[in-house]
Scaffold this motif. Sequence first.
Motif, PDB file in Angstrom:
ATOM      1  N   PRO A 108       3.849  -9.775  -4.295  1.00 61.69           N
ATOM      2  CA  PRO A 108       3.204  -9.113  -5.437  1.00 61.69           C
ATOM      3  C   PRO A 108       1.712  -8.926  -5.209  1.00 61.69           C
ATOM      4  O   PRO A 108       1.048  -9.776  -4.611  1.00 61.69           O
ATOM      5  N   ARG A 109       1.190  -7.832  -5.690  1.00 58.87           N
ATOM      6  CA  ARG A 109      -0.221  -7.502  -5.458  1.00 58.87           C
ATOM      7  C   ARG A 109      -1.157  -8.506  -6.119  1.00 58.87           C
ATOM      8  O   ARG A 109      -2.297  -8.682  -5.676  1.00 58.87           O
ATOM      9  N   SER A 110      -0.704  -9.159  -7.196  1.00 55.93           N
ATOM     10  CA  SER A 110      -1.577 -10.073  -7.934  1.00 55.93           C
ATOM     11  C   SER A 110      -1.270 -11.539  -7.671  1.00 55.93           C
ATOM     12  O   SER A 110      -1.829 -12.413  -8.340  1.00 55.93           O
ATOM     13  N   ALA A 111      -0.401 -11.838  -6.717  1.00 54.39           N
ATOM     14  CA  ALA A 111      -0.045 -13.231  -6.440  1.00 54.39           C
ATOM     15  C   ALA A 111      -1.249 -13.977  -5.865  1.00 54.39           C
ATOM     16  O   ALA A 111      -2.077 -13.407  -5.150  1.00 54.39           O
ATOM     17  N   ALA A 112      -1.322 -15.267  -6.180  1.00 55.38           N
ATOM     18  CA  ALA A 112      -2.425 -16.088  -5.680  1.00 55.38           C
ATOM     19  C   ALA A 112      -2.277 -16.315  -4.180  1.00 55.38           C
ATOM     20  O   ALA A 112      -1.174 -16.514  -3.675  1.00 55.38           O
ATOM     21  N   ASN A 113      -3.400 -16.262  -3.477  1.00 49.94           N
ATOM     22  CA  ASN A 113      -3.408 -16.519  -2.035  1.00 49.94           C
ATOM     23  C   ASN A 113      -3.735 -17.985  -1.773  1.00 49.94           C
ATOM     24  O   ASN A 113      -4.509 -18.583  -2.514  1.00 49.94           O
ATOM     25  N   SER A 118       8.171 -18.204  -1.777  1.00 54.32           N
ATOM     26  CA  SER A 118       8.770 -18.191  -3.113  1.00 54.32           C
ATOM     27  C   SER A 118       8.114 -17.184  -4.061  1.00 54.32           C
ATOM     28  O   SER A 118       8.625 -16.955  -5.170  1.00 54.32           O
ATOM     29  N   ASP A 119       7.002 -16.563  -3.659  1.00 55.67           N
ATOM     30  CA  ASP A 119       6.303 -15.596  -4.515  1.00 55.67           C
ATOM     31  C   ASP A 119       6.978 -14.233  -4.557  1.00 55.67           C
ATOM     32  O   ASP A 119       6.678 -13.422  -5.447  1.00 55.67           O
ATOM     33  N   ILE A 120       7.867 -13.966  -3.605  1.00 56.56           N
ATOM     34  CA  ILE A 120       8.487 -12.634  -3.526  1.00 56.56           C
ATOM     35  C   ILE A 120       9.279 -12.336  -4.792  1.00 56.56           C
ATOM     36  O   ILE A 120      10.006 -13.183  -5.307  1.00 56.56           O
ATOM     37  N   LEU A 121       9.106 -11.111  -5.305  1.00 55.00           N
ATOM     38  CA  LEU A 121       9.744 -10.617  -6.526  1.00 55.00           C
ATOM     39  C   LEU A 121       9.254 -11.331  -7.788  1.00 55.00           C
ATOM     40  O   LEU A 121       9.945 -11.343  -8.800  1.00 55.00           O
ATOM     41  N   LYS A 122       8.053 -11.886  -7.719  1.00 58.22           N
ATOM     42  CA  LYS A 122       7.479 -12.544  -8.895  1.00 58.22           C
ATOM     43  C   LYS A 122       6.404 -11.676  -9.562  1.00 58.22           C
ATOM     44  O   LYS A 122       5.683 -12.166 -10.428  1.00 58.22           O
ATOM     45  N   GLY A 123       6.291 -10.414  -9.158  1.00 55.59           N
ATOM     46  CA  GLY A 123       5.285  -9.552  -9.765  1.00 55.59           C
ATOM     47  C   GLY A 123       5.305  -8.150  -9.187  1.00 55.59           C
ATOM     48  O   GLY A 123       6.093  -7.823  -8.294  1.00 55.59           O
ATOM     49  N   GLY A 271      -5.917  -0.673  -0.991  1.00 59.65           N
ATOM     50  CA  GLY A 271      -4.758  -1.567  -1.063  1.00 59.65           C
ATOM     51  C   GLY A 271      -5.123  -2.889  -1.732  1.00 59.65           C
ATOM     52  O   GLY A 271      -6.071  -2.982  -2.505  1.00 59.65           O
ATOM     53  N   MET A 272      -4.352  -3.933  -1.430  1.00 62.78           N
ATOM     54  CA  MET A 272      -4.576  -5.237  -2.032  1.00 62.78           C
ATOM     55  C   MET A 272      -5.929  -5.799  -1.607  1.00 62.78           C
ATOM     56  O   MET A 272      -6.374  -5.580  -0.482  1.00 62.78           O
TER      57      MET A 272
END
Length: 311
Positions: A108-113, A118-123, A271-272
């Motif tokens: 997700p573009r807004s996921a924390a780095n 486990s972040d996939i498909l969370k935003g 981009g991100m």
Amino acid sequence: MKILLTGSSGMVGKNILEHPDAQNHEFLTPGSKELNLLDLQSVRAFFAAHKPDCVIHAAGRVGGIQANMANPVGFLVDNTLMGVHVINSAHEAGVKHLINLASSCMFPRSAANPLQESDILKGELEPTNEGYALAKITATRLCEYISRTDPEAQFSTLIPCNLYGRYDKFDPENSHMIPAVIRKIYEAKVSGSQQVEIWGDGEARREFMYAEDLADFIFISLTSMAKQLPLPELINVGLGQDYSINEYYRAIADVIGYQGEFVHDLNRPVGMRQKLIDSSIANSQGWKADTTLVEGIEKTYRYFVEDVLND
């Protein structure tokens, strides 16, 4: 093992085949005339005829922001079809081991780095390469479903950060950032131009890994599979360190010896803002990326000058 390597003529494929451990396996490297990955019957017929023990799915339509924005339909459709045809046909043919190469654009573009598996498909995805990301997510999920429903199948997905290196594409219309910048700065130096343009403010951060380092991890994974050792379904493979776009431009200019200045076009898409992945699972497998940024740029620039320009 007898291994079907899709995308054997691409950057990742060629780095796999040139790896010292490649001699320990038998590689099947069909071209598009022998194996059309967009044609399901062609894929099924190949599996029936050659019966590989393992598949490395490295094929795909790839490109940077400009190419993704220009042809989102092609990036979505072609990559989805290739992934589904190869992965599902491998399972239908009884293949028990498969390594699927995905992309960090799935996050997700807004996921924390740093980004975790486990972040996939969370935003929401980054719009500039959404089609490519959706195709890679579909292939990744298919691998997960097969592994969960077939206890004998080990279909793992590796999620590399951005890659560059020998055999990269240097075409301005289709290349990723590092090869594109190498060509742009080289041409500016040759022409005597005193300015090179950077899209955006140059503060967006990216993680680029030399392709040989990914090949190292792929062979670690193959060894685990050959020994029937378990591999996680999803594994990030990256440096664990990122740099700003401005830093990449400066590092490439230093290698090439360019003395001009950089100007920023703030109207261009970037981009991100950051895309740094957490590679702790890969590191726990006994792997770490060894190539420094300067070493990788030097090797890639040498390949560009000696092979690409002289082709």
